[in-house]
Design an enzyme around this catalytic site. Structure first.
Site, PDB file in Angstrom:
ATOM      1  N   ASP A  43      -1.138  -7.071   2.351  1.00  0.00           N
ATOM      2  CA  ASP A  43      -2.450  -6.740   3.187  1.00  0.00           C
ATOM      3  C   ASP A  43      -3.699  -7.764   3.066  1.00  0.00           C
ATOM      4  O   ASP A  43      -4.295  -8.096   3.747  1.00  0.00           O
ATOM      5  CB  ASP A  43      -2.849  -5.272   2.732  1.00  0.00           C
ATOM      6  CG  ASP A  43      -1.976  -4.255   3.141  1.00  0.00           C
ATOM      7  OD1 ASP A  43      -1.072  -4.566   3.968  1.00  0.00           O
ATOM      8  OD2 ASP A  43      -2.281  -3.192   2.923  1.00  0.00           O
TER       9      ASP A  43
HETATM   10  P1  NAP Z   1       0.305  -4.550  -0.565  1.00  0.00           P
HETATM   11  O1  NAP Z   1      -0.205  -4.789   0.675  1.00  0.00           O
HETATM   12  O2  NAP Z   1       0.643  -3.268  -1.110  1.00  0.00           O
HETATM   13  O3  NAP Z   1       1.814  -5.524  -0.453  1.00  0.00           O
HETATM   14  C1  NAP Z   1       2.805  -5.366  -1.682  1.00  0.00           C
HETATM   15  C2  NAP Z   1       3.862  -6.355  -1.245  1.00  0.00           C
HETATM   16  O4  NAP Z   1       4.681  -6.398  -2.391  1.00  0.00           O
HETATM   17  C3  NAP Z   1       4.875  -5.287  -0.305  1.00  0.00           C
HETATM   18  O5  NAP Z   1       4.774  -5.826   1.120  1.00  0.00           O
HETATM   19  C4  NAP Z   1       6.076  -5.580  -0.977  1.00  0.00           C
HETATM   20  O6  NAP Z   1       7.103  -6.045  -0.064  1.00  0.00           O
HETATM   21  C5  NAP Z   1       5.918  -6.366  -1.994  1.00  0.00           C
HETATM   22  N1  NAP Z   1       6.626  -5.994  -3.407  1.00  0.00           N
HETATM   23  C6  NAP Z   1       7.001  -5.022  -3.833  1.00  0.00           C
HETATM   24  N2  NAP Z   1       7.459  -4.737  -5.088  1.00  0.00           N
HETATM   25  C7  NAP Z   1       8.035  -6.120  -5.375  1.00  0.00           C
HETATM   26  C8  NAP Z   1       8.868  -6.789  -5.991  1.00  0.00           C
HETATM   27  N3  NAP Z   1       9.274  -5.930  -6.968  1.00  0.00           N
HETATM   28  N4  NAP Z   1       8.915  -8.172  -6.063  1.00  0.00           N
HETATM   29  C9  NAP Z   1       8.439  -8.831  -4.801  1.00  0.00           C
HETATM   30  N5  NAP Z   1       7.512  -8.276  -3.933  1.00  0.00           N
HETATM   31  C10 NAP Z   1       7.517  -6.789  -4.125  1.00  0.00           C
HETATM   32  O7  NAP Z   1      -0.260  -5.286  -1.588  1.00  0.00           O
HETATM   33  P2  NAP Z   1      -1.534  -6.137  -1.751  1.00  0.00           P
HETATM   34  O8  NAP Z   1      -1.488  -7.542  -0.820  1.00  0.00           O
HETATM   35  O9  NAP Z   1      -2.000  -6.746  -3.115  1.00  0.00           O
HETATM   36  O10 NAP Z   1      -2.748  -5.467  -1.142  1.00  0.00           O
HETATM   37  C11 NAP Z   1      -3.454  -4.298  -2.020  1.00  0.00           C
HETATM   38  C12 NAP Z   1      -3.386  -3.069  -0.990  1.00  0.00           C
HETATM   39  O11 NAP Z   1      -3.389  -1.784  -1.850  1.00  0.00           O
HETATM   40  C13 NAP Z   1      -4.469  -3.027   0.041  1.00  0.00           C
HETATM   41  O12 NAP Z   1      -4.128  -2.503   1.138  1.00  0.00           O
HETATM   42  C14 NAP Z   1      -5.499  -2.350  -0.670  1.00  0.00           C
HETATM   43  O13 NAP Z   1      -6.610  -1.562   0.017  1.00  0.00           O
HETATM   44  C15 NAP Z   1      -4.881  -1.258  -1.360  1.00  0.00           C
HETATM   45  N6  NAP Z   1      -5.204  -0.393  -2.555  1.00  0.00           N
HETATM   46  C16 NAP Z   1      -5.901  -1.140  -3.645  1.00  0.00           C
HETATM   47  C17 NAP Z   1      -6.311  -0.742  -4.611  1.00  0.00           C
HETATM   48  C18 NAP Z   1      -7.395  -1.727  -5.777  1.00  0.00           C
HETATM   49  O14 NAP Z   1      -8.224  -1.072  -6.230  1.00  0.00           O
HETATM   50  N7  NAP Z   1      -6.978  -2.852  -5.834  1.00  0.00           N
HETATM   51  C19 NAP Z   1      -6.125   0.653  -5.013  1.00  0.00           C
HETATM   52  C20 NAP Z   1      -5.426   1.491  -3.915  1.00  0.00           C
HETATM   53  C21 NAP Z   1      -4.988   0.500  -2.767  1.00  0.00           C
HETATM   54  P3  NAP Z   1       8.570  -5.762   0.046  1.00  0.00           P
HETATM   55  O15 NAP Z   1       8.659  -4.156   0.094  1.00  0.00           O
HETATM   56  O16 NAP Z   1       9.443  -6.473   0.837  1.00  0.00           O
HETATM   57  O17 NAP Z   1       9.098  -6.472  -1.563  1.00  0.00           O
END
Ligand code: NAP
Length: 463
Positions: free
Chosen positions: A388
């Site tokens: 994201d």
């Molecule tokens: P993300 O959008 O959740 O994407 C994470 C990606 O990691 C997934 O597409 C997944 O794809 C991949 N993944 C998962 N396990 C893996 C592994 N073992 N090895 C390699 N890849 C792996 O993460 P982000 O870009 O860090 O964004 C964070 C999101 O979480 C935002 O939408 C944010 O709003 C939300 N959020 C953030 C917080 C905060 O405080 N930081 C709290 C709650 C929610 P695959 O399944 O294809 O591997």
């Protein structure tokens, strides 16, 4: 004498809490900050236990055992990636305790010969309103983050009118209880309304906004504790509640800025709704992928690399392999930096904590605003388990569920590499067009395994 000791321990605890917040604001002093908070909490508990007012130590010991029986396994069993859920659960317990103490205090005060003053009753009502609503709201936030409830916003007709009516009814009941405190039935109605209001408050908020909601609930719990300090005439509670409340609000404001949203937007916007992508289904389209040896060869020739870590790095616990990769590349004179998105991962500062644990130098970590202007001059943007936070739809597609959220502009680098296991979506559940661009290569695999293989290749050619 005991009273002096109690006041002294409270003063020391308050000072340690303030220092702890100061130290926790930088990774190099964060551990000291946590220790200071722990010692402060110990002093506060010991100080409270030696107070004259304590009538029954057995019940306290029982509560201590029951709390530890829940808290200790929770701390060990829930992984670091589930910290937001765990925080939500702790808020729920803390807020419930606040509400219950308020309830006990209400019955104690109304059972006395002299009616409680309107000032005390107002503080009590304020404390219980925030305590009970934070309890159910935190349980809802936990359910959404743990995905045992739908993470999308749940919207129904006349929702806002219902929320406003319940809010007004709760305040009206609270005012009536301030004027005429002795009314157990009205008191029950007031508590019930506050609990229902907490549920309704979080139902329309989408999963993507949960980090902000958690910070906001943190602030509510702090304010409730502070109000309880006024009721119980406990200065430490007033101070710690105010610290908790204000830091929660500051964090919520920071999170809102990071997501480019306003408070009103978070609470009433219905953000994070799942949306079908305008582009075809991912499986119909082709992407370019590279094996670890090919990736190593490409990285070897890069002069500047920006590594963009995300949630997947945390899941795979790939930070130590990333550290090895960092060393391999810097030994080859490449400029390697880490782009830190404020909401990457699942909790504020998630990436900073993991990279610090792997001994990545702090000066290699660059905030989003500072790294974005550098992206067009970067040879390779290496995305490790982020999705994201690098999705160009947030910038380019006003209809996207994450429209307006600032991103790390990986797509502006000369070439892009993405380590992830599949074409799976990120937290917001939307497609990422970046994967289909000509300059992008997908590096399919678990982040730890894949990066580990690349490091092995690089190490074998280093000699
Ligand atoms: P993300 O959008 O959740 O994407 C994470 C990606 O990691 C997934 O597409 C997944 O794809 C991949 N993944 C998962 N396990 C893996 C592994 N073992 N090895 C390699 N890849 C792996 O993460 P982000 O870009 O860090 O964004 C964070 C999101 O979480 C935002 O939408 C944010 O709003 C939300 N959020 C953030 C917080 C905060 O405080 N930081 C709290 C709650 C929610 P695959 O399944 O294809 O591997």
């Amino acid at each position: 004498m005991t009273d002096h000791l109690v006041q002294l321990s409270y003063l020391a605890a308050a000072a340690l809490f303030i220092l702890s917040l100061l130290w926790m604001s930088h990774p190099s002093t964060a551990r000291r900050g946590v220790r200071a908070a722990e010692i402060g909490m110990l002093l506060a508990i010991v100080g409270t236990l030696v107070r004259h007012e304590i009538v029954n130590y057995e019940i306290i010991a029982l509560a201590f055992l029951a709390g530890s029986a829940i808290g200790v396994p929770l701390a060990y069993l829930m992984p670091m990636t589930a910290i937001p859920q765990r925080t939500a659960l702790s808020h729920a317990f803390g807020a419930l305790a606040t509400g219950l103490i308020g309830t006990a205090e209400y019955f104690r005060l109304t059972g006395m010969d002299v009616a409680p003053s309107p000032l005390v009753m107002s503080a009590l009502m304020f404390e219980m309103f925030l305590g009970f609503l934070t309890c159910t709201a935190s349980i809802m936030a936990f359910g959404k983050l743990q995905e045992i409830m739908p993470t999308r916003p749940m919207i129904f007709p006349l929702q806002r009118a219902l929320n406003v009516s319940i809010f007004i009814a709760t305040i009206a009941a609270a005012i009536a209880l301030v004027v005429l405190p002795a009314g157990p039935v009205l008191f029950g109605v007031f508590v019930g309304l506050a609990l229902v209001f907490g549920v309704l408050l979080v139902v329309p908020i989408g999963g993507a906004d949960m980090p902000t909601v958690i910070a906001l609930l943190n602030a509510y719990a702090g304010l409730a504790a502070s109000a309880m300090g006024f009721v119980l005439n406990n200065k430490l509670l007033i101070i710690t509640g105010a610290l908790d409340g204000s830091s929660g609000f500051i964090l919520a404001v920071i999170m809102c800025r990071a997501m480019n949203r306003s408070f009103a937007n978070v609470l009433f916007g219905g953000f994070g709704q799942l949306q079908t992508s305008a582009a075809g289904a991912a499986e119909d389209r082709t992407v370019r992928s590279l094996a670890p040896d090919e990736t190593a060869m490409t990285l070897e020739n890069a002069q500047s690399v920006v590594i963009i870590p995300g949630y997947g790095m945390a899941v795979a616990q790939a930070q130590h392999k990333i550290h090895d990769l960092y060393q391999q590349l810097t030994q080859r004179q490449a400029l390697v930096r880490f782009a830190i998105h404020p909401v990457a991962g699942r909790m504020p500062g998630h990436m900073n904590v993991l990279l610090a644990e792997a001994n990545i130098p702090y000066d290699a970590l660059v905030e989003m605003e500072d790294i974005n202007p550098e992206m067009p001059m970067t040879d390779i943007a290496l995305i490790v388990g982020a999705n994201d936070v690098v999705n160009p739809a947030a910038r380019d597609d006003p209809k996207s569920a994450i429209a307006g959220m600032p991103i790390i502009e990986a797509d502006k680098a000369r070439s892009v590499m993405v380590v992830k296991r599949s074409m799976g979506k990120g937290f917001s559940g939307i497609e990422n067009e970046l994967y289909f661009q000509d300059k992008t290569h997908m590096l399919f695999g678990d982040a730890k395994d894949y990066v580990g293989s690349v490091v092995k290749e690089l190490a074998s050619t280093a000699a």
